[in-house]
Design a protein around this motif. Structure first.
Motif, PDB file in Angstrom:
ATOM      1  N   ILE A  75       0.845  -1.208   0.000  1.00 32.17           N
ATOM      2  CA  ILE A  75       0.000   0.000   0.000  1.00 32.17           C
ATOM      3  C   ILE A  75       0.876   1.253   0.000  1.00 32.17           C
ATOM      4  O   ILE A  75       0.647   2.195  -0.756  1.00 32.17           O
ATOM      5  CB  ILE A  75      -0.962  -0.004   1.207  1.00 32.17           C
ATOM      6  N   HIS A  76       1.909   1.241   0.851  1.00 29.82           N
ATOM      7  CA  HIS A  76       2.810   2.395   0.948  1.00 29.82           C
ATOM      8  C   HIS A  76       3.529   2.653  -0.379  1.00 29.82           C
ATOM      9  O   HIS A  76       3.600   3.795  -0.849  1.00 29.82           O
ATOM     10  CB  HIS A  76       3.832   2.163   2.071  1.00 29.82           C
ATOM     11  N   GLU A  77       4.038   1.604  -0.999  1.00 30.59           N
ATOM     12  CA  GLU A  77       4.750   1.759  -2.270  1.00 30.59           C
ATOM     13  C   GLU A  77       3.816   2.270  -3.361  1.00 30.59           C
ATOM     14  O   GLU A  77       4.190   3.112  -4.172  1.00 30.59           O
ATOM     15  CB  GLU A  77       5.392   0.427  -2.687  1.00 30.59           C
ATOM     16  N   HIS A  78       2.607   1.754  -3.376  1.00 25.25           N
ATOM     17  CA  HIS A  78       1.637   2.185  -4.394  1.00 25.25           C
ATOM     18  C   HIS A  78       1.285   3.667  -4.230  1.00 25.25           C
ATOM     19  O   HIS A  78       1.242   4.414  -5.209  1.00 25.25           O
ATOM     20  CB  HIS A  78       0.379   1.322  -4.328  1.00 25.25           C
ATOM     21  N   THR A  79       1.027   4.079  -2.994  1.00 18.18           N
ATOM     22  CA  THR A  79       0.625   5.480  -2.783  1.00 18.18           C
ATOM     23  C   THR A  79       1.786   6.435  -2.973  1.00 18.18           C
ATOM     24  O   THR A  79       1.619   7.519  -3.533  1.00 18.18           O
ATOM     25  CB  THR A  79       0.006   5.682  -1.385  1.00 18.18           C
ATOM     26  N   THR A  80       2.983   6.061  -2.515  1.00 20.55           N
ATOM     27  CA  THR A  80       4.116   6.974  -2.652  1.00 20.55           C
ATOM     28  C   THR A  80       4.634   7.026  -4.080  1.00 20.55           C
ATOM     29  O   THR A  80       5.217   8.029  -4.489  1.00 20.55           O
ATOM     30  CB  THR A  80       5.268   6.604  -1.691  1.00 20.55           C
ATOM     31  N   ALA A  81       4.434   5.973  -4.847  1.00 23.50           N
ATOM     32  CA  ALA A  81       4.882   5.977  -6.238  1.00 23.50           C
ATOM     33  C   ALA A  81       4.107   7.000  -7.058  1.00 23.50           C
ATOM     34  O   ALA A  81       4.601   7.521  -8.046  1.00 23.50           O
ATOM     35  CB  ALA A  81       4.738   4.589  -6.852  1.00 23.50           C
ATOM     36  N   ASN A  82       2.903   7.310  -6.648  1.00 25.98           N
ATOM     37  CA  ASN A  82       2.054   8.237  -7.394  1.00 25.98           C
ATOM     38  C   ASN A  82       2.037   9.645  -6.817  1.00 25.98           C
ATOM     39  O   ASN A  82       1.299  10.502  -7.274  1.00 25.98           O
ATOM     40  CB  ASN A  82       0.620   7.698  -7.455  1.00 25.98           C
ATOM     41  N   ALA A  88      10.884  18.086  -5.326  1.00 22.12           N
ATOM     42  CA  ALA A  88      11.754  18.196  -6.508  1.00 22.12           C
ATOM     43  C   ALA A  88      10.925  18.121  -7.784  1.00 22.12           C
ATOM     44  O   ALA A  88      11.171  18.867  -8.734  1.00 22.12           O
ATOM     45  CB  ALA A  88      12.818  17.103  -6.490  1.00 22.12           C
ATOM     46  N   ASP A  89       9.943  17.211  -7.792  1.00 29.51           N
ATOM     47  CA  ASP A  89       9.049  17.113  -8.963  1.00 29.51           C
ATOM     48  C   ASP A  89       8.319  18.433  -9.187  1.00 29.51           C
ATOM     49  O   ASP A  89       8.192  18.919 -10.316  1.00 29.51           O
ATOM     50  CB  ASP A  89       8.016  15.997  -8.777  1.00 29.51           C
ATOM     51  N   LEU A  90       7.837  19.026  -8.102  1.00 31.49           N
ATOM     52  CA  LEU A  90       7.108  20.290  -8.206  1.00 31.49           C
ATOM     53  C   LEU A  90       8.016  21.413  -8.692  1.00 31.49           C
ATOM     54  O   LEU A  90       7.598  22.266  -9.476  1.00 31.49           O
ATOM     55  CB  LEU A  90       6.482  20.660  -6.861  1.00 31.49           C
ATOM     56  N   HIS A  91       9.269  21.421  -8.253  1.00 26.17           N
ATOM     57  CA  HIS A  91      10.216  22.440  -8.713  1.00 26.17           C
ATOM     58  C   HIS A  91      10.484  22.298 -10.212  1.00 26.17           C
ATOM     59  O   HIS A  91      10.596  23.300 -10.927  1.00 26.17           O
ATOM     60  CB  HIS A  91      11.521  22.377  -7.915  1.00 26.17           C
ATOM     61  N   VAL A  92      10.587  21.059 -10.679  1.00 24.92           N
ATOM     62  CA  VAL A  92      10.805  20.828 -12.115  1.00 24.92           C
ATOM     63  C   VAL A  92       9.609  21.335 -12.916  1.00 24.92           C
ATOM     64  O   VAL A  92       9.764  22.024 -13.921  1.00 24.92           O
ATOM     65  CB  VAL A  92      11.071  19.328 -12.392  1.00 24.92           C
ATOM     66  N   VAL A  93       8.412  21.013 -12.439  1.00 23.41           N
ATOM     67  CA  VAL A  93       7.195  21.465 -13.135  1.00 23.41           C
ATOM     68  C   VAL A  93       7.105  22.992 -13.107  1.00 23.41           C
ATOM     69  O   VAL A  93       6.772  23.628 -14.106  1.00 23.41           O
ATOM     70  CB  VAL A  93       5.934  20.826 -12.502  1.00 23.41           C
ATOM     71  N   GLN A  94       7.437  23.573 -11.963  1.00 23.49           N
ATOM     72  CA  GLN A  94       7.404  25.033 -11.853  1.00 23.49           C
ATOM     73  C   GLN A  94       8.397  25.676 -12.818  1.00 23.49           C
ATOM     74  O   GLN A  94       8.074  26.664 -13.493  1.00 23.49           O
ATOM     75  CB  GLN A  94       7.717  25.441 -10.414  1.00 23.49           C
TER      76      GLN A  94
END
Length: 140
Positions: free
Chosen positions: A34-41, A46-52
């Motif tokens: 469950i943890h791996e599934h939720t955290t993978a998505n 860092a992702d937000l900084h790239v998108v920004q």
């Protein structure tokens, strides 16, 4: 206990064990899945900084394109405005020439009509004068 991923994973594993009667190994496996599934998505900072950063690049590119389009439109509007002014000046000159020639033609025509009218009035005056002279000679 082997569940060390996060407090949420440990809590989930313990709950599966105690509340639902699962054995420790199965509850830990399910909690980790469950943890791996939720955290993978989930997006990271860092992702937000790239998108920004990508959004800033897109925004700058769009501003540049809008400036270019605005300049192009201004240029086209100036060209159209100049062309329209030229056409209006030509039309004005044409109308002015047509009006001037029409007025000159009407003036000439009216001059001829007035000349004829004056001649006819003089002839009528001479005729009336002749009639009056004749009547005064005939009447004692």
């Amino acid at each position: 206990m082997n569940v060390t991923e996060s407090p949420d994973t440990l809590t989930t594993a313990r709950r599966l064990e105690h509340d639902f009667g699962m054995d420790q190994r199965a509850s830990e496996g399910i909690a980790i899945a469950i943890h791996e599934h939720t955290t993978a998505n989930l997006a990271t900072k860092a992702d937000l900084h790239v998108v920004q950063a990508d959004l800033h690049l897109v925004e700058e590119r769009l501003r540049g394109e809008m400036s270019e389009l605005s300049a192009a439109l201004r240029g086209e509007m100036k060209e159209l405005s100049a062309a329209l002014r030229g056409e209006m000046n030509e039309l004005e000159a044409s109308l002015r020439g047509h009006t001037d020639s029409s007025v000159a033609g009407l003036s000439s025509e009216m001059h001829g009509e007035f000349k004829t009218l004056y001649r006819n009035l003089w002839l009528m005056f001479v005729g009336f004068a002749g009639v009056i002279v004749t009547l005064t000679k005939l009447l004692p």
